[in-house]
Design an enzyme around this catalytic site. Structure first.
Site, PDB file in Angstrom:
ATOM      1  N   VAL A  73       0.723  -1.177   0.013  1.00 44.52           N
ATOM      2  CA  VAL A  73       0.049   0.134  -0.122  1.00 44.52           C
ATOM      3  C   VAL A  73       0.908   1.304   0.030  1.00 44.52           C
ATOM      4  O   VAL A  73       1.931   1.202   0.660  1.00 44.52           O
ATOM      5  CB  VAL A  73      -1.045   0.123   1.081  1.00 44.52           C
ATOM      6  N   ASP A 127      15.481 -10.702   3.417  1.00 41.31           N
ATOM      7  CA  ASP A 127      16.793 -10.207   3.239  1.00 41.31           C
ATOM      8  C   ASP A 127      17.686  -9.870   4.440  1.00 41.31           C
ATOM      9  O   ASP A 127      18.766  -9.603   4.153  1.00 41.31           O
ATOM     10  CB  ASP A 127      16.667  -8.490   2.482  1.00 41.31           C
ATOM     11  N   ARG A 162      32.601 -24.894 -16.508  1.00 41.18           N
ATOM     12  CA  ARG A 162      32.078 -23.904 -16.571  1.00 41.18           C
ATOM     13  C   ARG A 162      32.246 -22.883 -15.473  1.00 41.18           C
ATOM     14  O   ARG A 162      32.386 -23.451 -14.301  1.00 41.18           O
ATOM     15  CB  ARG A 162      30.576 -24.006 -16.747  1.00 41.18           C
ATOM     16  N   VAL A 273      11.761 -18.766  -5.835  1.00 43.76           N
ATOM     17  CA  VAL A 273      11.753 -20.086  -4.890  1.00 43.76           C
ATOM     18  C   VAL A 273      12.460 -19.835  -3.735  1.00 43.76           C
ATOM     19  O   VAL A 273      12.299 -20.430  -2.796  1.00 43.76           O
ATOM     20  CB  VAL A 273      12.497 -21.244  -5.582  1.00 43.76           C
TER      21      VAL A 273
END
Lengths: 341, 341, 341, 341
Positions: A73, A127, A162, A273
């Site tokens: 909001v 986070d 890689r 995920v």
């Protein structure tokens, strides 16, 4: 007492555990009544809610998401709604509201608290960037999911010889990158707190190949950026499909490292995920304790406060302090992690 | 510098992560040489060791167990060996030894330190019962494994309309029981710190069935015991096969509850799975940080100290303090958990 | 006998289990000697190999990747090398070669077999698209990883009231999309075998929202394409960074669905995590059986054959048959899955 | 049409997936009405049921247990109730009943079918011992749980230099032991189909230690028994607490092996965790397909039949055939597994 609870902002494993804990502590131990506002502050402003009894929270402890729904909001919108919120509290006979949310939610909580509403906040962010608490629930789950993915990616990187550039969540802080990178033994960790020098990064990875290793894993937080002048960098805005979300540091870094190293480099973007699904035991315990202590705070009349973890204790801090500044990765932690490069 | 490292006592997820971290920090960042003693103190006493270079610790971060092996040694035996240990350190040109272990190991470490040997300890116990640190690595993994098992057991308990008594590790403290029980929403949690009254327990579970629920989960730490006089209790010793390890609180409690409640009650003993296998991300990070800071302590000459977690910081405490008393579950934590009964 | 083994093509969980099984069955039960060629056919052509005894395969059963390394080789290059391969077999005294690989590898195996070399193939592909076998190892792991991700994504999609378009592996066939989509209860599954009509897809998802649902999950195989004329579609080539790999069906579909539905739609690309890491129990058993039976075939002189699973039995089929056509998702399976739309 | 569904017998991951699939296929695709009987046959006999619409099965696909509850009923009791069952079907206007269950349930299903009731069975057993189908759902989950536990136990066995005897489910057949043992690389696998000679077993494990290995893992099915005369063996009945369930092969084998080998040997009983919790992707797909095809069978009037998996196809077999004999581990499979000893 009658207590309202709401969840606001992005999805975060552990939200349901808080809701359940508020109901258990409130209803069973104190004889409270608890209602849940739907879709965050929106539910408070529009008086959209449901009763939460023991049956309503049965079986939700281990479930991701939030049974109350969530939404974002605008602060301005909420500011205009203070009077309405106050009226709804009165109409519903509520003694307190417990909003569960991240920085934006807690700022809004503070504003409402300053306006005299009886608020006890519960911090939430995968986070881990809220400075007033050692840890927030959801973070451990996000780190766990990222680490498991990194574990899997290692074997495939090795088989294909890689460099994999793995982008994890963290728009402003590198906590998920730091912890998942350390946990998985990443060979470089790139965080928003410290703009990277692509030349240094290429050298670091290159040294690994020179030493006979067949692959490298670089973990990069989505908010990481190159040191100005070290690399062309598209900060985003819109991509070719007109979507802001498709620009990404991992893809640009992969191109750059491939060119500099002459090794195949591939980006992997872990994405959503990390914020969905069942919470880890750690997050369930933390979320349950936050809910329990939020109810205690309500009964103690400790309004304008927020639950926090300090060491092994749950304590309260003023909402005002809670949102003062972002908790960034301190340089010392970054140095620790370099030992795994 | 030349540093020796060893792992002693029971298996614990994260041991390899500490070893790897010591090697990474020492060898890569400080140019140290690191050797690993085999099978704990035994390796030190018998001068049985291997060189640990980067290759030796490659790929072990996520592996359970310890590449160095472990064993238990009698304190008396070690006391007699102080002179030998000192000699081996001199012979090997070692500047420090980093033992990684639980209470017994840390007591031994203190004894050697008091005798003048250059020791920096790293605490390890899945039980989380070392008072000088907020958390020990291995604990989070054990709680995670137990919680996952409890999650699975819930559906089977419900389908069969049973009481399941789930025994988790914790000989002297109830940390694993408390955290896994909270995380999985157990209906009762029984810990060694607080002898249980089986009548109360039966009432608690009975109330659940009376309220229409079809099952109940009781989590019990292996070291839990009934309040004297409330229930016949075989404290163990030998079972019919002559093995001490088969007596168990869960089985006796199951019999008792089944009789009192008239509901099928089954014991489940989770056992060794709790201490084996790949560590969680949380434990890998904590173990890696402990290893890193142990090397720093060595370089700072901070001997006789042990690494600890305090909030989000790794600090050092004297070994003397570290093993003074067991960290038990404080009553306040137990009250929190009751909200989930 | 002396047997050579090699792994070729993309990473696939279970490769190490086959290698280990070949060594166990060969060395322990038959007294064979086993060598492993490095990096696929390249190792055979360049006579680059290592001895594989029991120690060499200790602890690899549950590990992803391949201890032998892998690479892709041009068929033409291999064709030119037949004579060299034959010579190396003679030089090394090898009685047979067991190549483990996908379609390309098996075609090469057939070519070498036709040229008279003693070959027994083992099929490998996470895509499950080899027609001569019911299932290939790696597929179950890939489906499991994708399903777990989908489970997590559901709660986040629900909390944010979004459409998530989840791209899974499957360039030519939709097996992973079909199975993970069914397993996770996806609301639409899009496969390469059946070009999609975006209008129909939008209607299908739209009906879900119209029925009051708050989110939708669409699983799409990376090789899926729209029915011509139903939607603009960039088939790839290079993206703005000059990389072929960034074009993708999920991102384009997300843009299109967002515009048509007026609901937030987000792409999630699971990527390489699907092919790395520890194999499921199912894949470990299948891979172990394949290795065992390949050794038996060698001892039976059944050259030019490939191991396959038929029902619960491992049998042999001619390499010639094995690679004749791709195993695509039959329409009947697609109809079954529609019940979950 | 109106279809009744019920779940009977022990808990098995995938039951909810079948129920959901029956409702999806029936209600959405055929316009059927579906009801669910509570607690197995009991619900049919007592006419205890609930309507099952789409909302009722929302979110249950990945959940263990059964939303309908389960119970065991005596065959004789059911035989006496045939008339009542018929009446309830008529009263409820049911065109068919789909019972989901194991051997006992399917025998009961056959009996009711022979009595003229319109029945289509769906087989269910984590033991995988129903001969008419390649695999039953629940088995893959059980094997997966056991394998994960074995993976964890390996590191702890190694650190402590122990023999671990791990008891898995399987009263009459050794499928779970065979597959989990192969998947985890167990050093011996003991199944009910082949009584074990403890001398041979001790030699086998002893050879491993003689070869310098530090631990051994023996997987034993709960129903395994020694070859007569090779070892004293308490077949159970009651234990010292009066409970039949506490006698166990793993504990007795541990005592015996410890004495013979002079190595610490410990039993681990995995127990109920194997049958609870979220099903694997494999089991969810298989269960969903079974449900789908059971509805098709109802619409085709194929009563007296049971769904089965043959290769990759779902087909129907007469209930009469389905329960004729137990599917035991064939000797050939046991030979394959010996390669991992």
């Amino acid at each position: 007492m009658r207590i309202g609870v709401l969840t606001s902002g992005g999805d975060c494993p552990g939200l349901n555990a808080v809701i359940r804990s508020v109901v258990h502590r409130g209803v069973v131990d104190h004889g409270d009544e608890v209602i849940g506002f739907r879709d965050g502050w929106k539910g408070l402003l529009e008086c959209d809610y449901r009763e939460l009894d023991l049956d309503a929270v049965s079986g939700i402890l281990a479930r991701g998401g939030t049974i109350l729904g969530s939404s974002r909001v605008q602060p301005a919108h909420l500011r205009d709604g203070v009077q309405r919120a106050r009226q709804h509290l009165a109409d519903l006979g509520l003694d307190a509201v417990i909003p569960i949310g991240g920085e934006g939610t807690l700022k809004a909580a503070r504003m409402l608290s300053d306006a005299g509403l009886p608020i006890v906040g519960v911090p939430k962010t995968i986070d881990n960037d809220i400075s007033a608490t050692d840890v927030t629930f959801g973070f451990d789950t996000a780190v766990g999911v990222a680490t498991e993915a990194l574990d899997r990616l290692k074997t495939t990187a090795e088989s294909h010889q890689r460099v994999l550039i793995v982008e994890v969540m963290g728009r402003h802080t590198g906590w998920i990158a730091l912890h998942s990178g350390m946990a998985a033994g990443a060979h470089a960790i790139v965080v928003p707190e410290r703009p990277f020098d692509v030349t240094e990064l290429a050298e670091l990875v290159g040294k690994r190949f020179a030493a006979g290793k067949r692959f490298a894993i670089v973990v990069v937080a989505e908010g990481a950026k190159p040191r100005p002048g070290t690399m062309e960098f598209d900060e985003g805005g819109k991509d070719v499909y007109g979507h802001e979300r498709f620009a990404g540091v991992a893809r640009q870094l992969a191109v750059e490292l491939e060119q500099r190293l002459g090794k195949e480099a591939r980006p992997v973007i872990l994405g959503h995920v990390q914020r969905g699904g069942t919470p880890t035991a750690y997050d369930r315990v933390l979320a349950t304790r936050f809910g329990w202590h939020a109810v205690e705070a309500v009964h103690d009349g400790a309004f304008g406060m927020m639950t926090t973890l300090r060491g092994t204790d749950i304590t309260l801090v003023p909402l005002a302090e809670a949102v003062e500044h972002l908790k960034t990765v301190p340089p010392a932690r970054y140095v620790e992690a370099e030992c795994v490069l």
